[in-house]
Design a protein around this motif. Structure first.
Motif, mmCIF file in Angstrom:
data_model
loop_
_atom_site.group_PDB
_atom_site.id
_atom_site.type_symbol
_atom_site.label_atom_id
_atom_site.label_comp_id
_atom_site.label_asym_id
_atom_site.label_seq_id
_atom_site.Cartn_x
_atom_site.Cartn_y
_atom_site.Cartn_z
ATOM 1 N N LYS A 129 88.644 57.708 144.851
ATOM 2 C CA LYS A 129 87.948 58.918 144.465
ATOM 3 C C LYS A 129 88.975 59.832 143.798
ATOM 4 O O LYS A 129 89.866 60.346 144.444
ATOM 5 C CB LYS A 129 87.316 59.588 145.681
ATOM 6 C CG LYS A 129 86.183 58.772 146.281
ATOM 7 C CD LYS A 129 85.439 59.543 147.377
ATOM 8 C CE LYS A 129 84.246 58.739 147.853
ATOM 9 N NZ LYS A 129 83.450 59.469 148.877
ATOM 10 N N PHE A 134 89.868 64.350 147.794
ATOM 11 C CA PHE A 134 89.906 63.046 148.454
ATOM 12 C C PHE A 134 91.305 62.422 148.392
ATOM 13 O O PHE A 134 91.452 61.218 148.539
ATOM 14 C CB PHE A 134 88.870 62.106 147.831
ATOM 15 C CG PHE A 134 87.469 62.631 147.951
ATOM 16 C CD1 PHE A 134 86.775 62.521 149.146
ATOM 17 C CD2 PHE A 134 86.865 63.286 146.887
ATOM 18 C CE1 PHE A 134 85.495 63.022 149.272
ATOM 19 C CE2 PHE A 134 85.578 63.796 147.001
ATOM 20 C CZ PHE A 134 84.893 63.661 148.195
ATOM 21 N N GLU A 270 85.042 63.802 154.862
ATOM 22 C CA GLU A 270 83.590 63.800 155.109
ATOM 23 C C GLU A 270 82.971 65.127 154.684
ATOM 24 O O GLU A 270 81.864 65.144 154.119
ATOM 25 C CB GLU A 270 83.323 63.533 156.589
ATOM 26 C CG GLU A 270 83.523 62.082 157.007
ATOM 27 C CD GLU A 270 82.470 61.181 156.415
ATOM 28 O OE1 GLU A 270 81.293 61.303 156.811
ATOM 29 O OE2 GLU A 270 82.827 60.352 155.535
ATOM 30 N N ASN A 272 83.951 67.076 152.345
ATOM 31 C CA ASN A 272 83.886 67.113 150.886
ATOM 32 C C ASN A 272 82.855 66.148 150.333
ATOM 33 O O ASN A 272 82.268 66.388 149.284
ATOM 34 C CB ASN A 272 85.269 66.815 150.298
ATOM 35 C CG ASN A 272 86.236 67.959 150.527
ATOM 36 O OD1 ASN A 272 85.860 69.127 150.469
ATOM 37 N ND2 ASN A 272 87.490 67.640 150.800
ATOM 38 N N SER A 273 82.622 65.039 151.031
ATOM 39 C CA SER A 273 81.607 64.079 150.592
ATOM 40 C C SER A 273 80.218 64.670 150.701
ATOM 41 O O SER A 273 79.308 64.305 149.936
ATOM 42 C CB SER A 273 81.685 62.805 151.440
ATOM 43 O OG SER A 273 82.906 62.132 151.229
#
Length: 275
Positions: A129, A134, A270, A272-273
């Motif tokens: 990513k 990331f 997580e 940021n996802s």
């Protein structure tokens, strides 16, 4: 069992371990130092089966160590790569580089190598990513210093940094760990030494620039400088995680510590996802 393969990007050493993760060693060319340097790459289980991209942790070794230390001495690191589905990269930082671009030795350019050349290779050879949200840096001892130092200097490229038993301020130790070979003698270069510490650079941070977590064992000789960094960040109102646990400056401590730091990074990735 070891198998040697020739690939376009260099030499690949495949290592069979008792974990599902795949552990390789690659040679990455450093244009800054005009030589090839070894790095370990740890790919999570299922990497070759799923068409997806992964966050990356660049994990740095300590003084007198090398690129293979983490996979040889910290099996929990490999387990965490599988558990949290990230790519782990362990570059060689020379035995005493402290991850600097040395102002006195043109053959020591490990800031450039770790913060630019290694990520460029990794992003072009693996499904990563490609966003600072990331990318993370981590390390132990000299590498713990390097993780914070490089992340602060390159916060536009890295989003998080974690340190275990980090030498975050080495100025109290002017005769130790060959630092004078990359920065010059302390008594003649005090300002230079100070400016190259993670503790000094912390003063340039604004809250929210980086996700930060660091820790140190209560029996560690770096405990004092880690407490000082924690106090400095607290006074500056810079959000961070800090922990102390019983332990010495050794692999028993670091193999345990990597579990806490990988969980911190997993939560960062997580979050940021989900955005």
């Amino acid at each position: 069992m070891k198998k040697l393969l020739s690939i376009a990007g260099g030499l690949l050493l495949s290592i069979s371990l008792c974990f599902a993760a795949k552990v390789d060693t690659v040679l990455i060319h450093s244009a800054a130092m005009n030589r090839d340097i070894k790095c370990v790459v740890v790919l999570p289980e299922g990497y070759n089966k799923a068409d997806q991209s992964y966050p990356v942790l660049y994990l740095l070794h300590g003084y007198s160590g090398n690129y293979a230390n983490w996979v040889k001495h910290a099996p929990d690191f490999i387990k965490c790569v599988d558990q949290y589905h990230i790519i782990g990269i362990c570059p060689d930082g020379n035995f005493n580089s402290w991850y600097f671009d040395s102002p006195i030795d043109s053959t020591v350019k490990f800031e450039t190598f770790v913060s630019k050349e290694v990520p460029a290779y990794v992003d072009s050879h693996y499904r990563t990513k490609k966003d600072r949200k990331f990318r993370a840096l981590g390390g132990l001892s000299m590498g713990g210093h390097g993780a914070l130092y490089l992340a602060i200097l390159h916060k536009d490229f890295f989003g998080a940094a974690v340190s275990m038993s980090g030498g975050v301020d080495f100025t109290p130790f002017p005769k130790n760990w060959d630092i004078a070979k990359v920065l010059g003698p302390y008594d003649q270069n005090k300002e230079r030494w100070q400016r190259h510490t993670a503790e000094y650079l912390a003063g340039t941070l604004n809250n929210g620039d980086l996700a930060l977590s660091f820790e140190c064992g209560t029996g560690d000789f770096f405990l004092g400088v880690n407490r000082a960094l924690h106090l400095k960040l607290t006074n500056l109102k810079i959000d961070h995680d800090y922990a102390e646990r019983p332990g010495q400056h050794n692999w028993d401590y670091w193999n345990n510590a990597i579990n806490y730091q990988m969980l911190f990074l997993h939560r960062f990735f997580e979050k940021n996802s989900a955005k």
